[in-house]
Design a protein around this motif. Structure first.
Motif, PDB file in Angstrom:
ATOM      1  N   PRO A   3       0.796  -1.214   0.000  1.00 36.55           N
ATOM      2  CA  PRO A   3       0.000   0.000   0.000  1.00 36.55           C
ATOM      3  C   PRO A   3       0.835   1.273   0.000  1.00 36.55           C
ATOM      4  CG  PRO A   3       0.086  -0.894   2.212  1.00 36.55           C
ATOM      5  CD  PRO A   3       0.822  -1.847   1.328  1.00 36.55           C
ATOM      6  N   ASP A   4       0.155   2.385  -0.223  1.00 39.31           N
ATOM      7  CA  ASP A   4       0.754   3.708  -0.075  1.00 39.31           C
ATOM      8  C   ASP A   4       1.939   3.931  -1.000  1.00 39.31           C
ATOM      9  OD1 ASP A   4      -0.115   2.678   2.969  1.00 39.31           O
ATOM     10  OD2 ASP A   4      -0.943   4.595   2.346  1.00 39.31           O
ATOM     11  N   LYS A   5       1.718   3.642  -2.268  1.00 42.40           N
ATOM     12  CA  LYS A   5       2.753   3.837  -3.276  1.00 42.40           C
ATOM     13  C   LYS A   5       2.157   4.488  -4.520  1.00 42.40           C
ATOM     14  CE  LYS A   5       6.120   1.365  -1.232  1.00 42.40           C
ATOM     15  NZ  LYS A   5       7.437   1.912  -0.821  1.00 42.40           N
ATOM     16  N   LEU A   6       2.981   5.314  -5.147  1.00 41.27           N
ATOM     17  CA  LEU A   6       2.661   5.858  -6.462  1.00 41.27           C
ATOM     18  C   LEU A   6       3.602   5.224  -7.473  1.00 41.27           C
ATOM     19  CD1 LEU A   6       1.329   8.085  -8.354  1.00 41.27           C
ATOM     20  CD2 LEU A   6       3.423   9.371  -7.909  1.00 41.27           C
ATOM     21  N   HIS A   7       3.025   4.717  -8.562  1.00 43.37           N
ATOM     22  CA  HIS A   7       3.817   4.072  -9.606  1.00 43.37           C
ATOM     23  C   HIS A   7       3.617   4.836 -10.923  1.00 43.37           C
ATOM     24  CE1 HIS A   7       4.184   0.378  -7.073  1.00 43.37           C
ATOM     25  NE2 HIS A   7       2.990   0.751  -6.671  1.00 43.37           N
ATOM     26  N   ARG A   8       4.713   5.245 -11.532  1.00 49.67           N
ATOM     27  CA  ARG A   8       4.664   5.838 -12.872  1.00 49.67           C
ATOM     28  C   ARG A   8       5.064   4.763 -13.881  1.00 49.67           C
ATOM     29  NH1 ARG A   8       6.975   9.654  -9.488  1.00 49.67           N
ATOM     30  NH2 ARG A   8       6.049  11.744  -9.481  1.00 49.67           N
ATOM     31  N   PHE A   9       4.426   4.787 -15.049  1.00 48.47           N
ATOM     32  CA  PHE A   9       4.787   3.804 -16.069  1.00 48.47           C
ATOM     33  C   PHE A   9       4.628   4.407 -17.450  1.00 48.47           C
ATOM     34  CE2 PHE A   9       0.351   3.135 -14.931  1.00 48.47           C
ATOM     35  CZ  PHE A   9      -0.311   2.995 -16.146  1.00 48.47           C
ATOM     36  N   LEU A  10       5.288   3.773 -18.410  1.00 49.00           N
ATOM     37  CA  LEU A  10       5.326   4.275 -19.782  1.00 49.00           C
ATOM     38  C   LEU A  10       5.167   3.109 -20.742  1.00 49.00           C
ATOM     39  CD1 LEU A  10       5.990   6.903 -21.459  1.00 49.00           C
ATOM     40  CD2 LEU A  10       8.363   6.091 -21.487  1.00 49.00           C
ATOM     41  N   PHE A  11       4.367   3.314 -21.774  1.00 48.74           N
ATOM     42  CA  PHE A  11       4.210   2.309 -22.828  1.00 48.74           C
ATOM     43  C   PHE A  11       5.305   2.544 -23.863  1.00 48.74           C
ATOM     44  CE2 PHE A  11       0.041   2.769 -20.918  1.00 48.74           C
ATOM     45  CZ  PHE A  11      -0.361   1.457 -20.768  1.00 48.74           C
ATOM     46  N   GLN A  12       6.197   1.579 -24.004  1.00 45.44           N
ATOM     47  CA  GLN A  12       7.378   1.786 -24.833  1.00 45.44           C
ATOM     48  C   GLN A  12       7.048   1.904 -26.313  1.00 45.44           C
ATOM     49  OE1 GLN A  12      10.140  -1.360 -23.809  1.00 45.44           O
ATOM     50  NE2 GLN A  12      10.801  -0.308 -21.945  1.00 45.44           N
ATOM     51  N   GLN A  13       5.963   1.303 -26.745  1.00 41.49           N
ATOM     52  CA  GLN A  13       5.616   1.358 -28.162  1.00 41.49           C
ATOM     53  C   GLN A  13       4.351   2.177 -28.417  1.00 41.49           C
ATOM     54  OE1 GLN A  13       5.499  -2.881 -29.056  1.00 41.49           O
ATOM     55  NE2 GLN A  13       7.647  -2.852 -29.711  1.00 41.49           N
ATOM     56  N   LYS A  14       3.947   2.952 -27.429  1.00 35.22           N
ATOM     57  CA  LYS A  14       2.773   3.815 -27.563  1.00 35.22           C
ATOM     58  C   LYS A  14       3.113   5.193 -27.008  1.00 35.22           C
ATOM     59  CE  LYS A  14      -0.582   0.753 -28.772  1.00 35.22           C
ATOM     60  NZ  LYS A  14       0.244  -0.442 -29.040  1.00 35.22           N
ATOM     61  N   GLU A  19      -0.056   6.416 -14.588  1.00 35.89           N
ATOM     62  CA  GLU A  19       0.249   6.427 -13.159  1.00 35.89           C
ATOM     63  C   GLU A  19      -0.758   5.543 -12.441  1.00 35.89           C
ATOM     64  OE1 GLU A  19      -0.133  10.469 -12.041  1.00 35.89           O
ATOM     65  OE2 GLU A  19       1.326  11.171 -13.514  1.00 35.89           O
ATOM     66  N   LEU A  20      -0.311   4.925 -11.380  1.00 40.76           N
ATOM     67  CA  LEU A  20      -1.165   4.091 -10.546  1.00 40.76           C
ATOM     68  C   LEU A  20      -0.813   4.388  -9.095  1.00 40.76           C
ATOM     69  CD1 LEU A  20      -1.885   0.294 -11.122  1.00 40.76           C
ATOM     70  CD2 LEU A  20      -1.604   1.241  -8.840  1.00 40.76           C
ATOM     71  N   PRO A 220      10.568   3.121 -10.586  1.00 43.44           N
ATOM     72  CA  PRO A 220      10.562   2.886  -9.134  1.00 43.44           C
ATOM     73  C   PRO A 220       9.418   3.617  -8.446  1.00 43.44           C
ATOM     74  CG  PRO A 220      12.798   3.285  -9.897  1.00 43.44           C
ATOM     75  CD  PRO A 220      11.896   3.559 -11.068  1.00 43.44           C
ATOM     76  N   ALA A 221       8.820   2.957  -7.475  1.00 44.19           N
ATOM     77  CA  ALA A 221       7.655   3.510  -6.784  1.00 44.19           C
ATOM     78  C   ALA A 221       8.071   4.630  -5.845  1.00 44.19           C
ATOM     79  CB  ALA A 221       6.946   2.410  -5.997  1.00 44.19           C
ATOM     80  N   GLN A 222       7.122   5.518  -5.582  1.00 40.97           N
ATOM     81  CA  GLN A 222       7.329   6.615  -4.646  1.00 40.97           C
ATOM     82  C   GLN A 222       6.349   6.456  -3.492  1.00 40.97           C
ATOM     83  OE1 GLN A 222       6.806  10.499  -6.402  1.00 40.97           O
ATOM     84  NE2 GLN A 222       7.793  11.564  -4.713  1.00 40.97           N
ATOM     85  N   ASP A 223       6.837   6.587  -2.266  1.00 41.87           N
ATOM     86  CA  ASP A 223       5.973   6.468  -1.098  1.00 41.87           C
ATOM     87  C   ASP A 223       4.980   7.616  -1.033  1.00 41.87           C
ATOM     88  OD1 ASP A 223       7.208   4.159  -0.183  1.00 41.87           O
ATOM     89  OD2 ASP A 223       8.685   5.257   1.009  1.00 41.87           O
TER      90      ASP A 223
END
Length: 281
Positions: A3-14, A19-20, A220-223
């Motif tokens: 719990p209590d995390k922010l996750h950034r992500f990127l679609f490499q081919q889009k 963010e989650l 990497p996730a951020q608290d």
């Protein structure tokens, strides 16, 4: 679930980023000492998630405030945070609740986003509350402020263990036609997300469930933390500013009790302590 995390992500081919965010312990800390009605707790939890998602789209070092102001039973709701994903929140009611939907709680009003960097100019965006949900208002904010198509999903579980989660997809500001096509394709997949999945699955599992045919880069996730910041020392410092006359009234009453509106912590000052402060003015 972690719990209590922010996750950034990127679609490499889009040409789309995402963010989650999932909050549980920090949200529980924020709500546990308040006796807000259940719909108000849900609204505040949604606003915490929304603020986290907005903050994560920005590159700044400073503070952010996301406020809802309306003419409904909820007069004011706000989350104050910063780029480190520390947050605190408050809500003020002006009437008994007549329903539990976003529109029934807020009525007509505005969302105000204020960004205060430690260096540089302060920014403020104001948009009317639109639609029947907070997510529709937020999507309107992104369309107006950044002119980037954005899709948001926010779910809450306000129970014995409070939790909330949000998922955001947003186009990258490159190759507009291709980005729009990529976005539309990914939204179809994201629309299948359920509240239980977003609230309980770890980020990696959640993203694989939705986008297993895509190449997703997860950073990497951020608290995410609830940080009130109140203290007895700060309350005492505030007493020096109210003047001898006001202090005298409280001295006559025999004590003064101050309550933090963010965490509901109470601080009591005796007549003797108040007199010592007054003597220094």
């Amino acid at each position: 679930m972690n719990p209590d995390k922010l996750h950034r992500f990127l679609f490499q081919q889009k040409h789309v980023r995402g963010e989650l965010v999932q909050v549980a312990d920090s949200l529980d800390q924020m709500l546990r000492n308040h006796h807000y009605p259940l719909p108000v707790k849900k609204l505040l939890a949604e606003l915490v998630v929304a603020t986290s998602l907005i903050t994560a789209t920005l590159k700044f070092d400073g503070e952010i405030a996301v406020q809802l102001q309306g003419d409904g039973p909820v007069k004011f709701a706000a989350v104050n945070g910063d780029n480190q994903q520390n947050f605190r929140a408050v809500v003020r009611l002006q009437a008994e609740l007549s329903g539990d939907s976003f529109r029934e709680l807020m009525g007509e009003g505005y969302m105000i986003v204020t960004i205060t960097p430690r260096q540089g100019e302060r920014y403020q965006g104001i948009i009317p509350l639109t639609g029947d949900t907070l997510t529709s208002t937020l999507e309107g904010y992104f369309a107006q402020s950044e002119q980037l198509p954005t899709r948001l999903y926010i779910f809450t579980d306000i129970s014995q263990q409070n939790s909330a989660a949000g998922l955001m997809l947003q186009v990258l500001p490159v190759e507009p036609q291709q980005a729009a096509a990529d976005f539309a394709e990914l939204v179809v997949l994201a629309d299948t997300v359920t509240a239980n999945e977003l609230l309980t699955l770890p980020a990696e599992q959640m993203l694989y469930r939705l986008f297993h045919q895509e190449q997703v880069e997860l950073f990497p996730a951020q608290d995410v933390r609830f940080v009130c910041g109140c203290s007895r020392q700060k309350c005492e410092s505030a007493l020096y500013s109210i003047g001898k006359e006001a202090l005298g009234e409280h001295i006559a009453e025999g004590k003064l009790e101050m309550t933090c509106e963010y965490c509901n912590q109470q601080y009591q000052f005796s007549a003797e302590e108040l007199q010592q402060i007054s003597n220094q003015l």
